[in-house]
Design an enzyme around this catalytic site. Sequence first.
Site, PDB file in Angstrom:
ATOM      1  N   ASP A  16       4.562  84.165  10.922  1.00  8.81           N
ATOM      2  CA  ASP A  16       4.696  83.565   9.945  1.00  8.81           C
ATOM      3  C   ASP A  16       6.353  84.053   9.522  1.00  8.81           C
ATOM      4  OD1 ASP A  16       2.829  82.383   9.141  1.00  8.81           O
ATOM      5  OD2 ASP A  16       2.429  84.142   8.482  1.00  8.81           O
ATOM      6  N   LYS A  37      -0.592  84.791  15.997  1.00 12.65           N
ATOM      7  CA  LYS A  37      -1.195  82.692  15.122  1.00 12.65           C
ATOM      8  C   LYS A  37       0.317  82.679  15.180  1.00 12.65           C
ATOM      9  CE  LYS A  37      -2.071  83.246  10.830  1.00 12.65           C
ATOM     10  NZ  LYS A  37      -1.569  82.137  10.052  1.00 12.65           N
ATOM     11  N   ASP A  64      -2.967  77.584  13.921  1.00 16.59           N
ATOM     12  CA  ASP A  64      -3.757  77.843  12.233  1.00 16.59           C
ATOM     13  C   ASP A  64      -3.081  76.445  11.934  1.00 16.59           C
ATOM     14  OD1 ASP A  64      -4.681  78.355   9.976  1.00 16.59           O
ATOM     15  OD2 ASP A  64      -3.261  79.793   9.619  1.00 16.59           O
ATOM     16  N   LYS A  66      -4.570  74.027   9.616  1.00 18.30           N
ATOM     17  CA  LYS A  66      -5.586  73.708   8.362  1.00 18.30           C
ATOM     18  C   LYS A  66      -5.711  72.946   8.308  1.00 18.30           C
ATOM     19  CE  LYS A  66      -4.894  78.477   6.585  1.00 18.30           C
ATOM     20  NZ  LYS A  66      -4.027  78.770   6.961  1.00 18.30           N
ATOM     21  N   PHE A  67      -6.478  71.273   9.628  1.00 15.46           N
ATOM     22  CA  PHE A  67      -6.442  70.214   9.490  1.00 15.46           C
ATOM     23  C   PHE A  67      -7.359  70.046   8.198  1.00 15.46           C
ATOM     24  CE2 PHE A  67      -5.214  70.587  13.793  1.00 15.46           C
ATOM     25  CZ  PHE A  67      -3.934  70.099  13.675  1.00 15.46           C
ATOM     26  N   ASP A  69      -8.570  66.670   6.326  1.00 14.84           N
ATOM     27  CA  ASP A  69      -8.232  64.627   5.798  1.00 14.84           C
ATOM     28  C   ASP A  69      -9.596  64.213   6.077  1.00 14.84           C
ATOM     29  OD1 ASP A  69      -6.743  62.978   5.973  1.00 14.84           O
ATOM     30  OD2 ASP A  69      -4.577  63.624   6.582  1.00 14.84           O
ATOM     31  N   ASN A  72     -11.632  60.767  10.626  1.00 12.17           N
ATOM     32  CA  ASN A  72     -10.415  60.153  11.854  1.00 12.17           C
ATOM     33  C   ASN A  72      -9.302  60.743  11.977  1.00 12.17           C
ATOM     34  OD1 ASN A  72     -10.242  57.506  13.698  1.00 12.17           O
ATOM     35  ND2 ASN A  72      -8.585  57.169  13.064  1.00 12.17           N
ATOM     36  N   THR A 128      -7.885  82.996   1.582  1.00  7.84           N
ATOM     37  CA  THR A 128      -8.142  84.774   0.542  1.00  7.84           C
ATOM     38  C   THR A 128      -7.182  84.712  -0.087  1.00  7.84           C
ATOM     39  OG1 THR A 128      -6.672  85.559   2.361  1.00  7.84           O
ATOM     40  CG2 THR A 128      -8.815  85.637   3.272  1.00  7.84           C
ATOM     41  N   ARG A 220       2.195  89.977   7.348  1.00  8.62           N
ATOM     42  CA  ARG A 220       3.785  90.810   6.608  1.00  8.62           C
ATOM     43  C   ARG A 220       3.155  92.560   7.099  1.00  8.62           C
ATOM     44  NH1 ARG A 220       2.601  87.231   1.489  1.00  8.62           N
ATOM     45  NH2 ARG A 220       1.066  86.856   2.416  1.00  8.62           N
TER      46      ARG A 220
HETATM   47  O1  LIG Z   1      -6.584  81.060   8.427  1.00  7.46           O
HETATM   48  C1  LIG Z   1      -5.925  81.651   8.178  1.00  7.46           C
HETATM   49  O2  LIG Z   1      -5.183  82.587   9.170  1.00  7.46           O
HETATM   50  C2  LIG Z   1      -5.854  82.514   7.142  1.00  7.46           C
HETATM   51  C3  LIG Z   1      -6.617  81.790   5.566  1.00  7.46           C
HETATM   52  C4  LIG Z   1      -6.711  81.978   4.473  1.00  7.46           C
HETATM   53  O3  LIG Z   1      -8.135  82.537   3.869  1.00  7.46           O
HETATM   54  N1  LIG Z   1      -6.383  83.704   4.259  1.00  7.46           N
HETATM   55  C5  LIG Z   1      -4.891  83.463   4.946  1.00  7.46           C
HETATM   56  O4  LIG Z   1      -4.066  85.007   4.753  1.00  7.46           O
HETATM   57  N2  LIG Z   1      -4.809  82.879   6.785  1.00  7.46           N
HETATM   58  C6  LIG Z   1      -3.143  83.298   7.441  1.00  7.46           C
HETATM   59  O5  LIG Z   1      -3.344  84.251   7.615  1.00  7.46           O
HETATM   60  C7  LIG Z   1      -2.195  85.254   7.299  1.00  7.46           C
HETATM   61  C8  LIG Z   1      -1.839  86.053   6.425  1.00  7.46           C
HETATM   62  O6  LIG Z   1      -0.942  86.786   6.260  1.00  7.46           O
HETATM   63  P1  LIG Z   1      -0.549  87.889   5.749  1.00  7.46           P
HETATM   64  O7  LIG Z   1      -1.571  87.980   4.366  1.00  7.46           O
HETATM   65  O8  LIG Z   1       0.445  88.233   5.376  1.00  7.46           O
HETATM   66  O9  LIG Z   1      -0.594  89.016   6.622  1.00  7.46           O
HETATM   67  C9  LIG Z   1      -1.292  83.804   7.037  1.00  7.46           C
HETATM   68  O10 LIG Z   1      -0.524  83.882   8.769  1.00  7.46           O
HETATM   69  C10 LIG Z   1      -1.661  83.428   6.783  1.00  7.46           C
HETATM   70  O11 LIG Z   1      -1.339  81.855   6.816  1.00  7.46           O
END
Ligand SMILES: O=C(O)c1cc(=O)[nH]c(=O)n1[C@@H]1O[C@H](COP(=O)(O)O)[C@@H](O)[C@H]1O
Length: 243
Positions: A16, A37, A64, A66-67, A69, A72, A128, A220
Amino acid sequence: MGNGEQAEQRVIVALDVPDEQSAIALIDQLPQVSFWKVGLELFTSTGPKILEELKSRQKRIFLDLKFDDIPNTVAGACRSAARYGVDLLTIHATAGRDALKAATEAAQEGAAKAGVQPPKLIAITLLTSISARQLAFDLKIPLELPEYALEMALLAQECGLDGVVCSPQEVAQLRQTCENDFLLVCPGVRPTWADKGDQKRSLTPAQAIKAGADYLVIGRPITAAIEPELAWKRISEELTTVA
Ligand SMILES: O=C(O)c1cc(=O)[nH]c(=O)n1[C@@H]1O[C@H](COP(=O)(O)O)[C@@H](O)[C@H]1O
């Protein structure tokens, strides 16, 4: 996937970061990481170029995006994404039954047309970052949180998806109920020494693996650490206790 691998190979590090340069610096700083990721921030910035960079280093890729919609549209997005030959791809379970089925078929089609392996398509059960209180009061979902996460996982399984993303706090329950080869991928993982940030339903890496996670997604605690290599080493060492 998952259980046969060494614990360290079951950690997916979330890239990220805002641009290609920062992403490549991190990938090269952490050569032991085999699974990365690419999420909304980086992919929006670089497009597919970053996927080529990862592939040229023989890394596995979780795309990732996360679609979420209409059927179609998610089908089209999955068809396009599958052509990149990535290992994992996400869609929100809340897109609904028709969208989940259409996405599954489209991912297979897209990969076949490009002559690559289809991605494992996995559904987000409940982010989460959402607490039980927010689920009830903001999202107005009248189910207990673990029950809601389970319902979303069962919907994904029925629609032919390969697995789900869930919090480590629900993974034991999902492992018991879902089929054995159904992938359970857990973000929201926090070693005891890391800040929780915006994550609401976390467990430590060792606890999440013990509870039945196939993969952990960690961002992180590693990428924002003063010394990312040291953070990675500490997490790998923690995981050797459950290997
Ligand atoms: O799909 C994901 O990866 C995801 C789903 C979710 O419910 N929660 C979640 O934190 N994530 C991803 O998991 C990563 C967690 O990052 P940190 O919180 O920095 O460890 C981020 O890139 C979020 O986009």
